[in-house]
Design an enzyme around this catalytic site. Structure first.
Site, PDB file in Angstrom:
ATOM      1  N   GLY A   1      87.170  36.520  23.282  1.00 12.33           N
ATOM      2  CA  GLY A   1      86.002  37.156  21.566  1.00 12.33           C
ATOM      3  C   GLY A   1      85.335  38.533  22.292  1.00 12.33           C
ATOM      4  O   GLY A   1      86.291  38.780  23.478  1.00 12.33           O
TER       5      GLY A   1
ATOM      6  N   ASP B   1      78.683  31.177  23.210  1.00 13.86           N
ATOM      7  CA  ASP B   1      78.994  31.573  22.041  1.00 13.86           C
ATOM      8  C   ASP B   1      77.252  30.674  21.746  1.00 13.86           C
ATOM      9  O   ASP B   1      76.184  31.373  21.233  1.00 13.86           O
ATOM     10  CB  ASP B   1      79.221  30.514  20.625  1.00 13.86           C
ATOM     11  CG  ASP B   1      80.662  31.362  20.255  1.00 13.86           C
ATOM     12  OD1 ASP B   1      80.319  32.425  20.151  1.00 13.86           O
ATOM     13  OD2 ASP B   1      81.466  30.423  19.988  1.00 13.86           O
TER      14      ASP B   1
ATOM     15  N   GLU C   1      90.840  28.252  25.392  1.00 14.08           N
ATOM     16  CA  GLU C   1      89.924  28.008  26.388  1.00 14.08           C
ATOM     17  C   GLU C   1      89.419  27.160  27.117  1.00 14.08           C
ATOM     18  O   GLU C   1      89.298  27.176  27.951  1.00 14.08           O
ATOM     19  CB  GLU C   1      88.798  28.333  26.026  1.00 14.08           C
ATOM     20  CG  GLU C   1      88.877  30.412  24.492  1.00 14.08           C
ATOM     21  CD  GLU C   1      87.952  30.308  24.349  1.00 14.08           C
ATOM     22  OE1 GLU C   1      87.260  31.544  24.176  1.00 14.08           O
ATOM     23  OE2 GLU C   1      87.427  29.608  23.493  1.00 14.08           O
TER      24      GLU C   1
END
Length: 260
Positions: free
Chosen positions: A34, A92, A111
């Site tokens: 990310g 997030d 992840e």
């Protein structure tokens, strides 16, 4: 630092820089995926160049692996590493108990595997990622392509009995085609708005045939580092119940910004 770098990117960098300072030579480190995690990989690469930091990184996606190699980090597979000292990744969303929603970048399966194979997981984030209740960000679940519509129907039926505000389930797309993860799977995004019982939902989702993994990370994260656009950082440790505050000086890492 380039003037065009937004306050959010500065906040991401501040968190990433502080977390990268936790890494010591000899460590095996999980490298997240990310935009915030990419800053962390660059920060570690700078330490490798400047300080001779010797680490081995286990990336959570092909794009993280490519970036790690590009900045000079030795990359190994998780099976070769066996067990990791530390994983640093973004999120997030995170709540007060450091439960997370992850998977906006499509790498939730790797992840979660890497994070749970680590002594410690550190999440790096900007302040906007902190929420009172998980669910405003769509919850991703990774599903196998075979029978994915049936899996979606089963998920929708299950959600009728869950403590959530929304129940819309959509297939993630990449242009005109379904998005494919590194494992060749699809992602369903669950627009739940608010999740009343994340622990229960995580357990139930993984019982549905066709679901490989979900993006709820429960009792996995130990520490969150929150960066701010002015360089301030907060480090919260849920196991120790501690809060540490500090500051990152942007000017010390100008080589990083030339590459962005």
């Amino acid at each position: 630092m380039p003037a065009e770098l937004s306050p959010i990117e500065k906040a991401k960098f501040a968190a990433a820089k502080r977390a990268s300072d936790m890494v010591e030579s000899g460590m095996k480190v999980g490298l997240g995926t990310g935009s915030t995690a990419a800053w962390m990989v660059r920060c570690l690469g700078e330490r490798v160049r400047r300080e001779g930091l010797k680490i081995r990184g286990v990336p959570t996606s092909t794009r993280t692996a490519e970036l790690a190699r590009e900045v000079g980090i030795e990359v190994i597979a998780l099976d070769e590493a066996g067990w990791l000292d530390l994983t640093i990744d973004g999120a997030d969303e995170f709540d007060a108990e450091l439960n997370l929603i992850k998977g906006g970048g499509g790498a939730l399966l790797q992840e979660k595997i890497v994070a749970t194979a680590s002594d410690r997981m550190v999440v790096i984030a900007d302040p906007a990622k902190e929420v009172a209740h998980l669910g405003a960000f769509p919850l991703p679940i990774e599903v196998i392509p075979f029978g994915w519509k049936t899996t979606r129907n089963l998920v929708e039926e299950m959600l009728e009995g869950m403590d959530v505000l929304g129940r819309e389930v959509g297939l993630r797309m990449s242009g005109e085609a379904p998005y494919r993860t590194d494992e060749g799977n699809h992602i369903l995004d669950l627009h739940l708005m608010r999740i009343g019982n994340p622990r229960q939902l995580a357990l139930v989702l993984n019982q549905i045939p066709g679901v490989v993994e979900n993006g709820l990370f429960i009792d996995i994260c130990d520490t969150v580092v929150i960066g701010h656009g002015d360089g301030r950082v907060e480090l919260r440790d849920v196991t120790e119940g501690t809060l540490e505050e500090g500051r990152v000086e942007f000017g010390e890492s100008e080589n990083l910004f030339r590459d962005v």
